[in-house]
Design a protein around this motif. Structure first.
Motif, PDB file in Angstrom:
ATOM      1  N   GLU A   4      60.765   7.832 -27.492  1.00 33.81           N
ATOM      2  CA  GLU A   4      59.469   8.253 -26.950  1.00 33.81           C
ATOM      3  C   GLU A   4      58.373   7.266 -27.347  1.00 33.81           C
ATOM      4  O   GLU A   4      57.530   6.902 -26.528  1.00 33.81           O
ATOM      5  N   PHE A   5      58.409   6.794 -28.592  1.00 33.60           N
ATOM      6  CA  PHE A   5      57.400   5.841 -29.035  1.00 33.60           C
ATOM      7  C   PHE A   5      57.563   4.506 -28.309  1.00 33.60           C
ATOM      8  O   PHE A   5      56.587   3.875 -27.933  1.00 33.60           O
ATOM      9  N   ALA A   6      58.804   4.075 -28.087  1.00 33.75           N
ATOM     10  CA  ALA A   6      59.043   2.837 -27.333  1.00 33.75           C
ATOM     11  C   ALA A   6      58.462   2.952 -25.925  1.00 33.75           C
ATOM     12  O   ALA A   6      57.839   2.007 -25.420  1.00 33.75           O
ATOM     13  N   ALA A   7      58.630   4.107 -25.296  1.00 35.42           N
ATOM     14  CA  ALA A   7      58.070   4.306 -23.953  1.00 35.42           C
ATOM     15  C   ALA A   7      56.545   4.228 -23.992  1.00 35.42           C
ATOM     16  O   ALA A   7      55.927   3.644 -23.088  1.00 35.42           O
ATOM     17  N   ARG A   8      55.943   4.767 -25.041  1.00 34.70           N
ATOM     18  CA  ARG A   8      54.481   4.686 -25.157  1.00 34.70           C
ATOM     19  C   ARG A   8      54.023   3.251 -25.363  1.00 34.70           C
ATOM     20  O   ARG A   8      52.970   2.850 -24.863  1.00 34.70           O
ATOM     21  N   LEU A   9      54.794   2.460 -26.107  1.00 36.69           N
ATOM     22  CA  LEU A   9      54.454   1.039 -26.279  1.00 36.69           C
ATOM     23  C   LEU A   9      54.476   0.329 -24.931  1.00 36.69           C
ATOM     24  O   LEU A   9      53.579  -0.456 -24.625  1.00 36.69           O
ATOM     25  N   TRP A  10      55.521   0.573 -24.132  1.00 34.04           N
ATOM     26  CA  TRP A  10      55.600  -0.039 -22.804  1.00 34.04           C
ATOM     27  C   TRP A  10      54.415   0.378 -21.951  1.00 34.04           C
ATOM     28  O   TRP A  10      53.859  -0.432 -21.203  1.00 34.04           O
ATOM     29  N   GLU A  11      53.988   1.646 -22.051  1.00 29.81           N
ATOM     30  CA  GLU A  11      52.842   2.119 -21.260  1.00 29.81           C
ATOM     31  C   GLU A  11      51.557   1.389 -21.657  1.00 29.81           C
ATOM     32  O   GLU A  11      50.678   1.189 -20.817  1.00 29.81           O
ATOM     33  N   GLN A  12      51.432   1.014 -22.923  1.00 29.75           N
ATOM     34  CA  GLN A  12      50.239   0.316 -23.400  1.00 29.75           C
ATOM     35  C   GLN A  12      50.217  -1.150 -22.987  1.00 29.75           C
ATOM     36  O   GLN A  12      49.162  -1.768 -22.924  1.00 29.75           O
ATOM     37  N   SER A  13      51.380  -1.728 -22.725  1.00 27.03           N
ATOM     38  CA  SER A  13      51.458  -3.167 -22.455  1.00 27.03           C
ATOM     39  C   SER A  13      50.987  -3.491 -21.041  1.00 27.03           C
ATOM     40  O   SER A  13      51.083  -2.673 -20.131  1.00 27.03           O
ATOM     41  N   THR A  14      50.458  -4.690 -20.909  1.00 33.73           N
ATOM     42  CA  THR A  14      50.021  -5.188 -19.608  1.00 33.73           C
ATOM     43  C   THR A  14      50.833  -6.441 -19.284  1.00 33.73           C
ATOM     44  O   THR A  14      51.503  -7.009 -20.156  1.00 33.73           O
ATOM     45  N   GLU A  15      50.742  -6.883 -18.068  1.00 32.85           N
ATOM     46  CA  GLU A  15      51.448  -8.104 -17.660  1.00 32.85           C
ATOM     47  C   GLU A  15      50.983  -9.303 -18.490  1.00 32.85           C
ATOM     48  O   GLU A  15      51.778 -10.179 -18.840  1.00 32.85           O
ATOM     49  N   GLU A  16      49.694  -9.318 -18.836  1.00 38.17           N
ATOM     50  CA  GLU A  16      49.143 -10.434 -19.621  1.00 38.17           C
ATOM     51  C   GLU A  16      49.691 -10.475 -21.045  1.00 38.17           C
ATOM     52  O   GLU A  16      49.655 -11.524 -21.695  1.00 38.17           O
ATOM     53  N   ASP A  17      50.206  -9.343 -21.545  1.00 44.75           N
ATOM     54  CA  ASP A  17      50.780  -9.312 -22.892  1.00 44.75           C
ATOM     55  C   ASP A  17      52.111 -10.062 -22.968  1.00 44.75           C
ATOM     56  O   ASP A  17      52.527 -10.464 -24.044  1.00 44.75           O
ATOM     57  N   ALA A  54      53.661 -15.679 -26.681  1.00 46.17           N
ATOM     58  CA  ALA A  54      52.261 -15.895 -27.039  1.00 46.17           C
ATOM     59  C   ALA A  54      52.083 -17.339 -27.477  1.00 46.17           C
ATOM     60  O   ALA A  54      53.045 -18.010 -27.869  1.00 46.17           O
ATOM     61  N   ASP A  55      50.845 -17.807 -27.444  1.00 41.92           N
ATOM     62  CA  ASP A  55      50.527 -19.180 -27.826  1.00 41.92           C
ATOM     63  C   ASP A  55      50.507 -19.385 -29.336  1.00 41.92           C
ATOM     64  O   ASP A  55      50.536 -20.523 -29.795  1.00 41.92           O
ATOM     65  N   SER A  56      50.396 -18.278 -30.098  1.00 43.48           N
ATOM     66  CA  SER A  56      50.339 -18.411 -31.554  1.00 43.48           C
ATOM     67  C   SER A  56      50.840 -17.132 -32.205  1.00 43.48           C
ATOM     68  O   SER A  56      50.885 -16.068 -31.570  1.00 43.48           O
ATOM     69  N   GLY A  57      51.187 -17.247 -33.468  1.00 41.79           N
ATOM     70  CA  GLY A  57      51.597 -16.081 -34.225  1.00 41.79           C
ATOM     71  C   GLY A  57      50.474 -15.073 -34.350  1.00 41.79           C
ATOM     72  O   GLY A  57      50.706 -13.859 -34.296  1.00 41.79           O
ATOM     73  N   ASP A  58      49.242 -15.561 -34.530  1.00 40.04           N
ATOM     74  CA  ASP A  58      48.096 -14.663 -34.643  1.00 40.04           C
ATOM     75  C   ASP A  58      47.917 -13.836 -33.371  1.00 40.04           C
ATOM     76  O   ASP A  58      47.662 -12.638 -33.423  1.00 40.04           O
ATOM     77  N   LYS A  59      48.064 -14.484 -32.222  1.00 40.18           N
ATOM     78  CA  LYS A  59      47.924 -13.762 -30.947  1.00 40.18           C
ATOM     79  C   LYS A  59      49.045 -12.738 -30.794  1.00 40.18           C
ATOM     80  O   LYS A  59      48.805 -11.612 -30.374  1.00 40.18           O
TER      81      LYS A  59
END
Length: 87
Positions: A4-17, A54-59
């Motif tokens: 359930e938490f994994a599904a919520r993570l996917w819901e929060q993500s955007t294409e730009e992520d 991502a371009d960096s570890g920080d990002k």
């Protein structure tokens, strides 16, 4: 809880992520502890792995933290839970 938490993570993500993979599971053995003395708070751990481009570890860490915090806030069952980065 993990799926359930994994599904919520996917819901929060955007294409730009640029998220490629998400894995959530309780550690072996599950780490739970009794409430602190004088408190009704319990410790409960989930192992969360988010593979993203991502371009960096920080990002990458910033995106991961945003996704986790958003997923925690998106459901009354986990409101008030805290994110604890491992690095």
């Amino acid at each position: 809880m993990a799926s359930e938490f994994a599904a919520r993570l996917w819901e929060q993500s955007t294409e730009e992520d640029r998220v490629q993979h998400i894995r959530v599971r309780p550690p072996d053995p599950p780490l739970t502890g009794p409430p602190d003395p004088g408190s009704d708070l319990h410790e409960c751990w989930l192992d969360v792995g988010i593979l993203l481009m991502a371009d960096s570890g920080d990002k990458a860490r910033a995106v991961g933290a945003r996704l986790c915090n958003g997923a925690l806030a998106s459901n009354p069952d986990t409101v008030g839970w805290a994110l604890q980065p491992l690095f």
